[in-house]
Design a protein around this motif. Sequence first.
Motif, PDB file in Angstrom:
ATOM      1  N   SER A 149       0.671  -1.357   0.115  1.00 11.53           N
ATOM      2  CA  SER A 149      -0.182  -0.022  -0.057  1.00 11.53           C
ATOM      3  C   SER A 149       0.876   1.181  -0.002  1.00 11.53           C
ATOM      4  O   SER A 149       2.307   1.215   0.168  1.00 11.53           O
ATOM      5  CB  SER A 149      -0.902   0.077   1.136  1.00 11.53           C
ATOM      6  N   ARG A 150       0.349   2.538  -0.080  1.00 13.77           N
ATOM      7  CA  ARG A 150       0.977   3.761   0.090  1.00 13.77           C
ATOM      8  C   ARG A 150       1.426   3.932   1.335  1.00 13.77           C
ATOM      9  O   ARG A 150       0.776   4.241   2.238  1.00 13.77           O
ATOM     10  CB  ARG A 150       0.280   4.858  -0.636  1.00 13.77           C
ATOM     11  N   VAL A 151       2.740   3.960   1.324  1.00 14.85           N
ATOM     12  CA  VAL A 151       3.289   4.072   2.769  1.00 14.85           C
ATOM     13  C   VAL A 151       4.248   5.212   2.701  1.00 14.85           C
ATOM     14  O   VAL A 151       5.016   5.776   3.740  1.00 14.85           O
ATOM     15  CB  VAL A 151       4.095   2.918   3.218  1.00 14.85           C
ATOM     16  N   GLU A 152       4.358   5.873   1.396  1.00 15.54           N
ATOM     17  CA  GLU A 152       5.397   7.092   1.435  1.00 15.54           C
ATOM     18  C   GLU A 152       5.183   8.036   2.291  1.00 15.54           C
ATOM     19  O   GLU A 152       6.167   8.697   2.933  1.00 15.54           O
ATOM     20  CB  GLU A 152       5.185   7.783  -0.218  1.00 15.54           C
ATOM     21  N   GLU A 153       3.833   8.548   2.911  1.00 18.27           N
ATOM     22  CA  GLU A 153       3.706   9.691   3.557  1.00 18.27           C
ATOM     23  C   GLU A 153       3.813   9.289   5.270  1.00 18.27           C
ATOM     24  O   GLU A 153       4.707   9.928   5.886  1.00 18.27           O
ATOM     25  CB  GLU A 153       1.981  10.017   3.709  1.00 18.27           C
ATOM     26  N   ASP A 154       3.773   7.755   5.475  1.00 14.65           N
ATOM     27  CA  ASP A 154       4.212   7.435   6.757  1.00 14.65           C
ATOM     28  C   ASP A 154       5.561   7.522   6.874  1.00 14.65           C
ATOM     29  O   ASP A 154       6.568   7.919   7.992  1.00 14.65           O
ATOM     30  CB  ASP A 154       3.613   5.929   6.995  1.00 14.65           C
ATOM     31  N   ASN A 217      14.413   2.838   0.793  1.00 17.83           N
ATOM     32  CA  ASN A 217      15.582   3.206   0.049  1.00 17.83           C
ATOM     33  C   ASN A 217      15.065   4.405  -0.835  1.00 17.83           C
ATOM     34  O   ASN A 217      15.685   5.381  -1.012  1.00 17.83           O
ATOM     35  CB  ASN A 217      16.232   2.065  -0.862  1.00 17.83           C
ATOM     36  N   GLU A 218      13.633   4.298  -1.227  1.00 20.66           N
ATOM     37  CA  GLU A 218      13.223   5.433  -1.930  1.00 20.66           C
ATOM     38  C   GLU A 218      13.027   6.587  -1.237  1.00 20.66           C
ATOM     39  O   GLU A 218      13.013   7.755  -1.766  1.00 20.66           O
ATOM     40  CB  GLU A 218      12.020   4.979  -2.854  1.00 20.66           C
ATOM     41  N   SER A 219      12.686   6.326   0.080  1.00 22.36           N
ATOM     42  CA  SER A 219      12.286   7.614   0.847  1.00 22.36           C
ATOM     43  C   SER A 219      13.770   8.242   1.642  1.00 22.36           C
ATOM     44  O   SER A 219      13.704   9.053   2.373  1.00 22.36           O
ATOM     45  CB  SER A 219      11.729   7.292   2.136  1.00 22.36           C
ATOM     46  N   ASP A 220      14.918   7.685   1.276  1.00 18.66           N
ATOM     47  CA  ASP A 220      16.073   8.015   1.766  1.00 18.66           C
ATOM     48  C   ASP A 220      16.197   7.942   3.283  1.00 18.66           C
ATOM     49  O   ASP A 220      16.827   8.747   3.871  1.00 18.66           O
ATOM     50  CB  ASP A 220      16.468   9.430   1.333  1.00 18.66           C
ATOM     51  N   ILE A 221      15.887   6.951   3.944  1.00 20.55           N
ATOM     52  CA  ILE A 221      15.916   6.546   5.339  1.00 20.55           C
ATOM     53  C   ILE A 221      16.688   5.520   5.541  1.00 20.55           C
ATOM     54  O   ILE A 221      16.508   4.330   4.871  1.00 20.55           O
ATOM     55  CB  ILE A 221      14.510   6.164   5.877  1.00 20.55           C
TER      56      ILE A 221
END
Length: 415
Positions: A149-154, A217-221
């Motif tokens: 699911s979309r977790v980008e905001e989280d 990785n995409e969120s640079d965390i």
Amino acid sequence: MTEKHDEMGSIFSFIKGQVDKLPISNSKKNKMLDQLLKLKTMTVDAREPRIALVGRRGSGKSSLINAMFGQEKQYVSSVKSGTGKGKWLWYPSDDNPKIRLLDSRGLGESEAPTEDFEEETPMEELVKAVTEEQPDVFLFLIKAKEADSRVEEDLQELNNLRMIVKEKHHYDVPVICVVTQVDELDPPHYKQAPFDANPKKKQNIEEAMALMSKRFNESDIPLLTVIPICSYIDFDDNGNIEYDMRWNIDLLSDYLIEALPSEAKLKTAKAMQSQYVKKKFARTIVGTFTAIAGIIGAEPIPFADFPILTGIQGLMIVVIGFIADKDINTKSASEFIAALGINVGIGLLVREGVRAAVRFVPVAGLAVSGAVAGGVTYGIGQAAIAYLIENKDIAEAKNAYKHANKNYKNEDIES
């Protein structure tokens, strides 16, 4: 500071005082003191860890607490968002503070929580909490079925929290991603641990893990690891475990201790209910003590280092007893060594005899003497683990000592 910490501090002060008196060069003395300082940080200066649990409503934050501690200490809501205001709490309780936990309102919730809350949004509550107290580690929880699911905001909110802590407390908080409720992945009929024993379930678990690694990785965390778990556990009316389907909780606990600062590791290991985790961390402790004993034993100072080595071995037993949550003091530590059949006087003469026999080859002599001191210390440590953590009898502890002492050079010692 607790009574046990007072005792550890007294032993450490004695050891340090003896090292200060040694007739050796400042460089060698500083080498010993550096190692002792690391030991002090881990033991005498030990504090409770601060663990922040972050995730959506229903991701299993409260269930994970129950699973890691083996006790039903946290209310678990099966329908609505259970946890109210984001707040630091003591576990198991305020009267028995062992772990500092930040449990928060779930990210992305649409209903108000069943508990009272203060701030308007979960994020505002988390910002307030991490500003007041610095977390040692973030556990980001995501249900296995929601990994796609979309977790980008989280993740963006998680990263914002990391930046706030870095700016406020000058600390880069490590992150572990926990993929929860893997028992619900296909095939639905397979509901027993280990869940990766079923090929199809294993494939789905691995896909969820890979997907979360990609998202981080995409969120640079920066991410320490991704661990899939099942934390399902049922308790009866008396708080006893009635049904246990936990999986990978030991692995998560192990990674958690590794991620914590040195001063927070000891009390975390003590609080964990897992014998596996306690034993593994105790082995690390024994490795540290063994390394220090080897350094001290290698110095050509007959008899002068004897009080230091006995102090180190006594402190090691006290610390292992602390991990096992058993009341061990210097007196009972000495009695334990005596029960193992180790004659301190004979051991000392043997080591000094080794030094005398190789006095014409000093480099080899130092190595042999250090190895003897290290071997005895390592053996005592392994015996203490067997007796205090594994609950074996004294005869089995003696065998553990003999085996460890004999195979000391060939052991893969953690330190």
